[in-house]
Scaffold this motif. Structure first.
Motif, PDB file in Angstrom:
ATOM      1  N   GLU A 379     -70.375  51.777 -36.926  1.00 17.51           N
ATOM      2  CA  GLU A 379     -69.052  51.447 -37.464  1.00 17.51           C
ATOM      3  C   GLU A 379     -68.843  52.113 -38.820  1.00 17.51           C
ATOM      4  O   GLU A 379     -67.729  52.514 -39.162  1.00 17.51           O
ATOM      5  CB  GLU A 379     -68.906  49.925 -37.578  1.00 17.51           C
ATOM      6  N   ILE A 382     -67.729  55.658 -38.206  1.00 19.38           N
ATOM      7  CA  ILE A 382     -66.301  55.729 -37.885  1.00 19.38           C
ATOM      8  C   ILE A 382     -65.461  55.602 -39.149  1.00 19.38           C
ATOM      9  O   ILE A 382     -64.465  56.309 -39.340  1.00 19.38           O
ATOM     10  CB  ILE A 382     -65.927  54.612 -36.891  1.00 19.38           C
ATOM     11  N   CYS A 413     -72.347  58.452 -33.512  1.00 19.77           N
ATOM     12  CA  CYS A 413     -71.564  57.866 -32.417  1.00 19.77           C
ATOM     13  C   CYS A 413     -71.996  58.436 -31.069  1.00 19.77           C
ATOM     14  O   CYS A 413     -72.098  57.697 -30.072  1.00 19.77           O
ATOM     15  CB  CYS A 413     -70.081  58.128 -32.643  1.00 19.77           C
ATOM     16  N   HIS A 431     -67.013  53.250 -25.166  1.00 24.00           N
ATOM     17  CA  HIS A 431     -66.457  53.084 -26.517  1.00 24.00           C
ATOM     18  C   HIS A 431     -66.998  54.143 -27.467  1.00 24.00           C
ATOM     19  O   HIS A 431     -66.215  54.819 -28.170  1.00 24.00           O
ATOM     20  CB  HIS A 431     -66.795  51.688 -27.038  1.00 24.00           C
ATOM     21  N   TRP A 432     -68.304  54.318 -27.506  1.00 28.88           N
ATOM     22  CA  TRP A 432     -68.892  55.241 -28.475  1.00 28.88           C
ATOM     23  C   TRP A 432     -68.627  56.696 -28.097  1.00 28.88           C
ATOM     24  O   TRP A 432     -68.497  57.547 -28.982  1.00 28.88           O
ATOM     25  CB  TRP A 432     -70.389  54.966 -28.639  1.00 28.88           C
ATOM     26  N   GLU A 435     -65.180  57.368 -29.500  1.00 31.35           N
ATOM     27  CA  GLU A 435     -65.200  57.524 -30.955  1.00 31.35           C
ATOM     28  C   GLU A 435     -65.779  58.887 -31.343  1.00 31.35           C
ATOM     29  O   GLU A 435     -65.275  59.559 -32.260  1.00 31.35           O
ATOM     30  CB  GLU A 435     -66.025  56.407 -31.595  1.00 31.35           C
TER      31      GLU A 435
END
Length: 593
Positions: A379, A382, A413, A431-432, A435
């Motif tokens: 996170e 990101i 990521c 999800h990753w 990203e």
């Protein structure tokens, strides 16, 4: 005059640097980042203290080498008549009661060669970074060197008074010196020294036998592997950047830093090298250190550098009591980089920790709770990939959105997506991956100069940075991608100096850089090999091998004109770069016969 023609002796708890004449010029006790009781390397060659040596009358020449595939150093000193002495230096290391025995002790074994040379033994330790000489107190077979916070003991079968008063004498037979903790030796000196030698010799020979090495350049890789292991602090698993502080990157530059700490930017590259060597125990210990950092991170905030036992505050100060390498100060203790913003470290930690989830040799494989912790680090990738930072080169007065930092965040990521697939977490993998793709898209939009066909050092920037050579190594671009080929050519044009590479060419907080950064040269070697310029890569690599010192060791920097080594020594990054380059360039074992 001081130079980096030095040998390293250590046992993964402390290290000693010894020059070509057998003088101990650097030794931090009781551990790798402690007060240097021997510090003449960075005290302007002060003759009054901070060293231990053995001086023979009418000295003519010296020879020095390591015993084959060990960390045992042998120095031979000869006088003009041909008489000489042999000094064997090592730090005891062995397996004892299923544990590693690595006392903070240096053993020096002496024996005469070709007669009975006349010599003096000089032992002049200091404390508090050279501020005071340690007080010598004579015992029956030992000398105690006392300071308020540390007492050391030299136990020897040499005449104690001769050592204490530095009286010249004839060495007519073998003798031993054991220097370390203030503890009585409860066995004969000679047998103790001999047994520790035999155990230590066996340990290193067995350790090197288990290494996985390339077919070519085996001796260079083995020496680099041993030195890399000596840069580890086994108690915690940390791997320090170098064993010294304040060796200047170039004369008069004031780029004098304390490298006796663990930089997270190095983590991926060190883990990669240890993995390729098959040094799994050292690698696993380092991974445990990294996992401990992740577990202790408050609000998932990481700092660029930590102490060897996870210390967070490494307040930097100037040491006025030491004059500096060749008198070229300042000498610094601590490193203020700990409070810098370096966004690449989040990706570096994830890349390093990825090994835990895929390597079936490890005793403790990756788990869902560890993945959950790494997601918090992700996170940060990101949130920070497009934010200004000091970059991996730790600019102290310059902040940009550095391309390398952004790419490392992308890599974090990307690897989280791969780990999620390995764990069967399909939703998290998607999800990753999304990203990572979003970050990559922005990097390509803001850090790629289409007109010049090259990536640049920062978003909307126009300068070159040697870290761009890693775009293929980090799997951001394929080797045959025209953008990578163009980047390699642009970096080479801007930063290559003969067979050496600069980090960057623009002025920074301390002016323009003067000396080449060795790891960047190895990065160029890897990039040249990747884009099918192997012959050029081999030539560059062979040149770098010639730049090592007489024992096969490298520091941080090299003068591209004279070839002289500068910067802290020995440098973990440089050893890792050599190992990686040899592996990439070597003929395969299967094709060698």
């Amino acid at each position: 005059m001081s130079s980096l023609e030095l040998g390293v002796v250590g046992n993964c708890g402390f290290n000693t640097l010894i020059n070509r004449q057998g003088r101990i010029v650097w030794c931090c006790l009781p551990r790798i980042d402690g007060d240097p009781v021997f510090n003449s390397l960075i005290n302007g060659d002060d003759p009054t203290g901070g060293f231990m040596d053995i001086v023979i009358d009418d000295f003519e020449r010296a020879e020095q080498s390591y015993e084959h595939n060990t960390a045992i150093l042998v120095t031979r000193l000869y006088d003009r008549s041909g008489a000489g002495i042999e000094i064997t230096d090592f730090a005891p290391r062995r397996i004892h009661y299923e544990r590693v025995f690595r006392p903070a002790m240096l053993v020096r074994r002496l024996r005469p060669l070709n007669g009975a040379p006349r010599l003096r033994v000089r032992v002049r330790p200091t404390h508090n970074y050279g501020a005071e000489k340690m007080k010598a107190v004579c015992g029956s077979n030992h000398i105690r060197y006392q300071a308020p916070e540390l007492t050391l003991r030299l136990t020897t079968d040499l005449p104690i008074t001769y050592v204490l008063e530095e009286i010249p004498f004839l060495l007519e037979g073998p003798a031993d010196m054991l220097f370390g903790p203030d503890k009585p030796l409860r066995r004969p000196i000679t047998s103790a020294a001999r047994e520790e030698y035999e155990y230590t010799h066996t340990y290193w020979r067995e350790w090197t036998r288990r290494l996985s090495i390339p077919f070519q350049w085996q001796d260079a890789v083995i020496r680099s592997a041993i030195t890399l292991k000596l840069c580890s602090f086994e108690e915690s698993g940390a791997v320090i950047a170098a064993m010294t502080t304040s060796i200047p990157e170039s004369p008069g530059s004031t780029r004098n830093w304390d490298y006796r700490y663990c930089w997270l930017r190095d983590a991926y590259f060190v883990i990669n090298a240890l993995n390729r060597l098959g040094a799994t125990r050292t690698m696993e210990n380092y991974l445990n250190y990294i996992v401990n950092i992740v577990a202790s991170a408050e609000n998932s905030h990481l700092q660029p550098v930590y102490g060897v036992t996870l210390e967070k505050r490494l307040v930097e100060r100037k040491v006025e009591t030491l004059a500096g390498y060749r008198g070229d100060g300042p000498v610094r203790a601590g490193n203020q980089a700990y409070d810098q913003i370096q966004n690449d470290i989040y990706g570096s930690i994830i890349l390093a920790a990825s090994q835990i989830f895929f390597d079936r040799r490890l005793a403790h494989p990756g788990t869902r709770p560890l993945f959950d912790r790494l997601e918090l680090i992700g996170e940060q990738c990101i949130r920070l990939y497009n934010q200004p930072d000091a970059g991996l080169w730790e600019f102290r007065g310059i902040a940009k959105v550095h391309t390398f930092s952004a790419v490392m965040c992308w890599a974090g990521c990307d690897r989280l997506s791969r780990i999620a697939v390995e764990l069967g977490l399909d939703e998290r993998a998607i999800h990753w991956r999304a990203e990572a793709e979003a970050i990559k898209k922005e990097i390509c939009a803001r850090a790629y100069d289409a007109e010049r066909n090259t990536f640049v050092d920062s978003f909307e920037g126009n300068e070159m940075d040697a870290s761009l050579l890693l775009l293929h190594e980090l799997q951001f671009l394929s080797a045959d991608d025209s953008r990578f080929i163009g980047t390699v050519e642009a970096v080479e044009k801007a930063l290559r100096r003969g067979n050496h590479m600069m980090r960057y060419a623009q002025a920074d907080d301390f002016g323009y850089p003067e000396h080449a950064f060795n790891i960047c040269t190895f990065w160029m070697i890897g990039a040249l090999a990747a884009v099918d310029r192997r012959d050029e890569a081999v030539a560059m690599f062979e040149h770098m091998l010639q730049c090592r010192n007489h024992l096969g060791l490298l520091s941080e920097d090299t003068d591209p004109i004279t070839g002289e080594l500068w910067g802290n020594f020995p440098q973990t990054y440089s050893m890792v770069g050599l190992i990686h380059s040899a592996r990439v360039l070597s003929t395969a074992w299967e094709e060698a016969f």
